[in-house]
Design an enzyme around this catalytic site. Structure first.
Site, PDB file in Angstrom:
ATOM      1  NE  ARG A   8      11.479   5.239   0.594  1.00 42.24           N
ATOM      2  CZ  ARG A   8      10.751   6.457   0.199  1.00 42.24           C
ATOM      3  NH1 ARG A   8       9.448   6.668   0.348  1.00 42.24           N
ATOM      4  NH2 ARG A   8      11.292   7.036  -1.071  1.00 42.24           N
ATOM      5  NE  ARG A  56       9.689   1.635  10.019  1.00 43.69           N
ATOM      6  CZ  ARG A  56      10.094   2.009   9.273  1.00 43.69           C
ATOM      7  NH1 ARG A  56      11.157   1.218   8.690  1.00 43.69           N
ATOM      8  NH2 ARG A  56       9.961   3.321   8.832  1.00 43.69           N
ATOM      9  CB  CYS A  75      12.406   0.361   2.212  1.00 44.63           C
ATOM     10  SG  CYS A  75      10.687   0.295   1.847  1.00 44.63           S
ATOM     11  CE  LYS A 120       2.776   3.265   9.408  1.00 45.93           C
ATOM     12  NZ  LYS A 120       3.833   3.750   8.347  1.00 45.93           N
ATOM     13  CG  ASN A 121       0.709   5.469   6.481  1.00 49.91           C
ATOM     14  OD1 ASN A 121       1.894   5.418   7.301  1.00 49.91           O
ATOM     15  ND2 ASN A 121       0.656   4.317   5.793  1.00 49.91           N
ATOM     16  NE  ARG A 146       8.319   3.438  -0.126  1.00 50.51           N
ATOM     17  CZ  ARG A 146       7.721   3.186   1.046  1.00 50.51           C
ATOM     18  NH1 ARG A 146       8.310   2.697   2.182  1.00 50.51           N
ATOM     19  NH2 ARG A 146       6.758   4.138   1.410  1.00 50.51           N
ATOM     20  N   PRO A 147      11.028   5.797  -5.487  1.00 45.06           N
ATOM     21  CG  PRO A 147      10.180   5.931  -7.510  1.00 45.06           C
ATOM     22  CD  PRO A 147      10.279   5.194  -6.477  1.00 45.06           C
ATOM     23  CB  ILE A 148      11.296  11.297  -3.688  1.00 45.77           C
ATOM     24  CG1 ILE A 148      12.953  11.506  -4.041  1.00 45.77           C
ATOM     25  CG2 ILE A 148      11.152  10.287  -2.383  1.00 45.77           C
ATOM     26  CD1 ILE A 148      13.439  12.624  -2.986  1.00 45.77           C
ATOM     27  CB  ILE A 189       1.203   0.139  -4.732  1.00 48.03           C
ATOM     28  CG1 ILE A 189      -0.232  -0.111  -5.027  1.00 48.03           C
ATOM     29  CG2 ILE A 189       1.752   1.413  -4.383  1.00 48.03           C
ATOM     30  CD1 ILE A 189      -0.995   1.247  -5.896  1.00 48.03           C
ATOM     31  CG  ASP A 246      -0.036   0.334   3.241  1.00 52.96           C
ATOM     32  OD1 ASP A 246       0.862   0.098   2.375  1.00 52.96           O
ATOM     33  OD2 ASP A 246      -0.159   1.627   3.549  1.00 52.96           O
TER      34      ASP A 246
HETATM   35  C1  EPZ Z   1       2.539   5.758   1.378  1.00 55.11           C
HETATM   36  O1  EPZ Z   1       3.793   5.793   0.906  1.00 55.11           O
HETATM   37  C2  EPZ Z   1       2.179   5.082   2.809  1.00 55.11           C
HETATM   38  N1  EPZ Z   1       3.464   5.502   3.661  1.00 55.11           N
HETATM   39  C3  EPZ Z   1       2.762   3.601   2.456  1.00 55.11           C
HETATM   40  O2  EPZ Z   1       2.382   2.986   3.458  1.00 55.11           O
HETATM   41  C4  EPZ Z   1       1.770   3.004   1.500  1.00 55.11           C
HETATM   42  O3  EPZ Z   1       2.049   1.725   0.948  1.00 55.11           O
HETATM   43  C5  EPZ Z   1       1.781   3.865   0.181  1.00 55.11           C
HETATM   44  O4  EPZ Z   1       1.595   5.292   0.434  1.00 55.11           O
HETATM   45  C6  EPZ Z   1       0.714   3.404  -0.853  1.00 55.11           C
HETATM   46  O5  EPZ Z   1      -0.553   3.604  -0.446  1.00 55.11           O
HETATM   47  C7  EPZ Z   1       2.865   6.610   4.182  1.00 55.11           C
HETATM   48  O6  EPZ Z   1       1.926   7.311   4.273  1.00 55.11           O
HETATM   49  C8  EPZ Z   1       4.096   7.171   5.391  1.00 55.11           C
HETATM   50  P1  EPZ Z   1       3.341   6.637  -2.865  1.00 55.11           P
HETATM   51  P2  EPZ Z   1       4.176   6.684  -0.261  1.00 55.11           P
HETATM   52  O7  EPZ Z   1       4.038   7.848  -3.038  1.00 55.11           O
HETATM   53  O8  EPZ Z   1       3.720   7.837  -0.182  1.00 55.11           O
HETATM   54  C9  EPZ Z   1       5.434   5.843  -7.142  1.00 55.11           C
HETATM   55  C10 EPZ Z   1       2.824   1.129   5.121  1.00 55.11           C
HETATM   56  O9  EPZ Z   1       2.998  -0.076   5.209  1.00 55.11           O
HETATM   57  N2  EPZ Z   1       6.216   6.866  -6.917  1.00 55.11           N
HETATM   58  O10 EPZ Z   1       1.895   6.773  -2.840  1.00 55.11           O
HETATM   59  O11 EPZ Z   1       5.994   6.543  -0.300  1.00 55.11           O
HETATM   60  C11 EPZ Z   1       6.068   4.494  -5.936  1.00 55.11           C
HETATM   61  O12 EPZ Z   1       6.988   3.827  -6.689  1.00 55.11           O
HETATM   62  C12 EPZ Z   1       3.408   1.991   4.079  1.00 55.11           C
HETATM   63  O13 EPZ Z   1       2.326   1.812   6.024  1.00 55.11           O
HETATM   64  C13 EPZ Z   1       6.989   7.414  -7.954  1.00 55.11           C
HETATM   65  O14 EPZ Z   1       6.992   6.819  -9.084  1.00 55.11           O
HETATM   66  O15 EPZ Z   1       3.736   5.914  -1.467  1.00 55.11           O
HETATM   67  C14 EPZ Z   1       4.732   3.737  -6.179  1.00 55.11           C
HETATM   68  O16 EPZ Z   1       4.650   2.872  -7.001  1.00 55.11           O
HETATM   69  C15 EPZ Z   1       4.475   1.281   3.223  1.00 55.11           C
HETATM   70  N3  EPZ Z   1       7.556   8.455  -7.971  1.00 55.11           N
HETATM   71  C16 EPZ Z   1       3.339   4.645  -6.009  1.00 55.11           C
HETATM   72  O17 EPZ Z   1       4.174   5.630  -6.711  1.00 55.11           O
HETATM   73  C17 EPZ Z   1       7.336   9.219  -6.790  1.00 55.11           C
HETATM   74  O18 EPZ Z   1       7.863  10.313  -6.641  1.00 55.11           O
HETATM   75  C18 EPZ Z   1       2.790   5.013  -4.948  1.00 55.11           C
HETATM   76  O19 EPZ Z   1       3.758   5.533  -3.784  1.00 55.11           O
HETATM   77  C19 EPZ Z   1       6.578   9.005  -5.740  1.00 55.11           C
HETATM   78  C20 EPZ Z   1       5.824   7.490  -5.807  1.00 55.11           C
END
Ligand code: EPZ
Length: 418
Positions: free
Chosen positions: A92, A396, A116, A22-23, A121-123, A326, A304
Site C-alpha cells: 500500500r 516485510r 488489507c 521500514k516506515n 485503509r482509505p486514502i 486505529i 504496530d
Molecule cells: C502507517 O500506515 C504505517 N505504515 C502503518 O504501519 C501504521 O499502522 C499506521 O501508519 C498507523 O501508525 C507505514 O508507515 C508504511 P494512517 P498508514 O494513514 O499511513 C485513517 C506496519 O505494521 N485514514 O496513519 O496507512 C485510517 O483508516 C504498518 O508497519 C483515513 O481515514 O496509516 C486509520 O484509521 C501497518 N483516510 C488512520 O487514519 C486516509 O486517507 C491512520 O492511518 C488515511 C488514513
C-alpha cells in the site's frame, strides 16, 4: 513458503542491534525522487517492502538499487507517471509516489491500493490534500488520476493525523508555489525523519513532530545522503521479547525518545529500562503486572505494537484490556494466540486478556506483519515447539528476526516448507 520453528522456554540474554526503520525508509526512498540527481539512504533495512518500493521507483524510470544497507537512487530518468496495480496491490505504501509525481511531473496515475488484512485503509485524506494544493483528481478504472500544472501552497486540515497523508502532502508541498500548512498532522518520528530529509535536499520544512507543519515551497531540490532512523517498532518488539522470556538484554540503537508511551507501559509492567551508550538495557520485572493499553497516534501506544503487547499480557498474571482504535480488523492474532493456550476474548474493539501460567507450543499461522511478531514472542515463552507458517508477512518488516533472536539465545530456526 518458509516457516519458523521455535522451541520456547529460554530466557533471552545478550545484545541485539535494531535495523533502520521500514516506515521511515519507505517515504525517504520516494522523497528522493523530488531531488535532482543522486541520493543515498544509509541504514536501509533489507526487507521485502523496501525491495518492492525500489521496484515501484524503477517503474517510474529512475534508477534505484539496494545493496549492503544503502539505497541509492538516481532520479534523472524519472519521467513515467504510472504505478501499476500489480505493484501497488502488494504494498500500500506505493501510494507515496503520488506526492513526488505531482510535484515533479504534474501528473500521477496510481492504482487504488484497496484494503488489507488489518482494515479498509482509505486514502481520502491524501486525495483531499492534493486537491487543496490545486490538483485535479479523478478515479477511473481502479486508478487515481491526478494532474496539476503547478501545485500551490495551501492550508490543509487533516480529519485524522494520518501518517501516510502527512508524508504524501509534505512531499507534494515541498515543491509547490508558496507556503503550505498541515494541521492535525501526524507526529511520528518517521514524519520528522522525512522533514529532515527534505531539508537536507534543500527544502524548507518546519514543525515536524508537532501537529502543525509548515512547508515553504522551493523551486527545486537536490539529491543528498542521509541515514534513516532506527526502527522503533523493532526495538519495542525486542523489549517485549525480553519481557516475555524474563530475560535481560541490551538493544543497540533503540531510542528511548522514540518510544512514546511504550516506555511508561513497560515500566508499569515492572520492567526496568535504562539508556547506556547508545543502547537500551532492559531488566525483567520481578512481579510482572498486567497493563491496559489503547492504541493512539504517536506519542500514544502504537498500533504496530498492539499484537506483541497482547502476547506479553497473555502470560502476565491478572487481566488486561487492549483496545485498538486505529485499524478496525487488527485482532487476527487472537485466534492463533488462543491456539497456543492464551485466554483472550474480543469485545468490540477491545480484547480482554487473562494471563495464563504457561502457553504451549502448537502450529500457528501468521496473518499480517505484526501478528507474526506476536506469534514469535508467544512461541518464545511457550513450552515446547511452535511452528509458524506464512512467515513472509514477517519478512516485510523485520530484518533477519530469527537470526537476531538466535544470537540472544532463543532456539529458533527457519525452514523451507516441503
Ligand atoms: C502507517 O500506515 C504505517 N505504515 C502503518 O504501519 C501504521 O499502522 C499506521 O501508519 C498507523 O501508525 C507505514 O508507515 C508504511 P494512517 P498508514 O494513514 O499511513 C485513517 C506496519 O505494521 N485514514 O496513519 O496507512 C485510517 O483508516 C504498518 O508497519 C483515513 O481515514 O496509516 C486509520 O484509521 C501497518 N483516510 C488512520 O487514519 C486516509 O486517507 C491512520 O492511518 C488515511 C488514513
Amino acid at each position: 513458503m518458509d516457516k519458523i520453528i521455535i522451541e520456547g522456554g529460554r530466557k533471552l540474554k545478550g545484545e541485539v542491534e535494531v535495523s533502520g526503520s521500514k516506515n521511515a525508509c519507505l517515504p525517504l526512498m520516494v522523497a528522493a525522487l523530488l531531488g535532482k540527481g543522486r541520493s543515498r539512504i544509509t541504514g536501509a533495512p533489507d526487507l521485502m517492502d523496501v525491495r518492492t518500493m525500489g521496484q515501484v521507483i524503477r517503474t517510474l524510470g529512475a534508477e534505484a538499487e539496494l545493496a549492503d544497507g544503502v539505497f541509492s537512487l538516481d532520479s534523472r530518468g524519472f519521467s513515467r507517471c504510472e504505478a501499476p496495480y500489480d505493484l501497488v496491490r502488494t504494498m500500500r505504501a506505493s501510494i507515496y509516489v503520488m506526492g513526488p509525481l505531482l510535484a515533479r511531473l504534474g501528473r500521477a496515475r496510481v492504482s487504488l491500493p484497496g484494503g488489507c488484512a488489518i482494515g479498509a485503509r482509505p486514502i481520502n485524506l491524501h486525495l483531499a490534500g492534493f486537491e487543496a494544493l490545486g490538483a485535479k483528481v479523478v478515479l477511473k478504472h481502479g486508478y487515481v488520476e491526478a494532474t496539476a500544472k503547478k501545485l500551490k501552497g495551501a492550508r490543509i486540515v487533516l480529519d485524522k493525523p494520518s501518517v501516510g497523508a502527512t508524508c504524501n502532502l509534505m512531499m507534494a508541498a515541498a515543491l509547490a508555489q508558496g507556503t503550505s500548512y498541515l494541521h492535525n498532522a501526524a507526529q511520528e518520528p518517521e514524519i520528522t525523519d522525512l522533514a529532515n530529509f527534505l531539508n537536507r535536499m534543500g527544502g524548507r520544512v518546519q514543525g515536524a513532530g508537532t501537529d502543525c507543519i509548515e512547508i515553504k515551497g522551493v523551486s527545486s531540490l537536490t539529491g543528498c545522503e542521509y541515514a534513516v532512523i532506527p526502527d522503533r517498532i523493532e526495538a519495542a518488539t525486542f523489549l517485549c521479547a525480553a519481557a516475555i522470556t524474563g530475560g535481560s538484554i541490551r538493544v543497540r540503537r533503540a531510542r528511548l525518545d522514540h518510544l512514546g508511551f511504550v516506555a511508561e507501559k513497560l515500566a508499569l509492567h515492572g520492567m526496568q529500562l535504562s539508556e547506556e551508550d547508545g543502547a537500551l538495557r532492559v531488566v525483567p520485572a520481578r512481579g510482572p503486572k498486567p497493563v491496559n493499553i489503547c492504541t493512539m497516534p504517536y506519542p500514544g501506544f502504537p498500533t504496530d505494537l498492539q499484537a506483541q503487547w497482547m502476547a506479553l499480557m497473555a502470560v502476565t498474571p491478572g487481566t488486561s484490556v487492549i483496545t485498538e482504535t486505529i485499524w478496525e480488523n487488527r485482532f487476527l492474532h487472537v485466534s492463533e494466540l488462543t491456539r497456543l493456550g492464551a485466554d483472550i476474548s474480543i469485545q468490540g474493539n477491545s480484547a480482554v486478556v487473562k494471563g495464563v501460567r504457561r502457553l504451549s507450543g502448537a502450529p500457528v499461522m501468521a496473518s499480517d506483519l505484526r501478528a507474526s511478531a506476536a506469534l514469535v514472542l508467544a512461541a518464545l515463552a511457550a513450552r515446547g515447539r511452535t511452528e509458524i507458517s506464512r512467515i513472509y508477512h514477517l519478512d516485510r518488516g523485520y530484518e533477519a528476526l530469527e537470526k537476531k533472536l538466535a544470537r540472544l539465545g532463543a532456539r529458533v530456526k527457519r525452514v523451507g516448507a516441503a
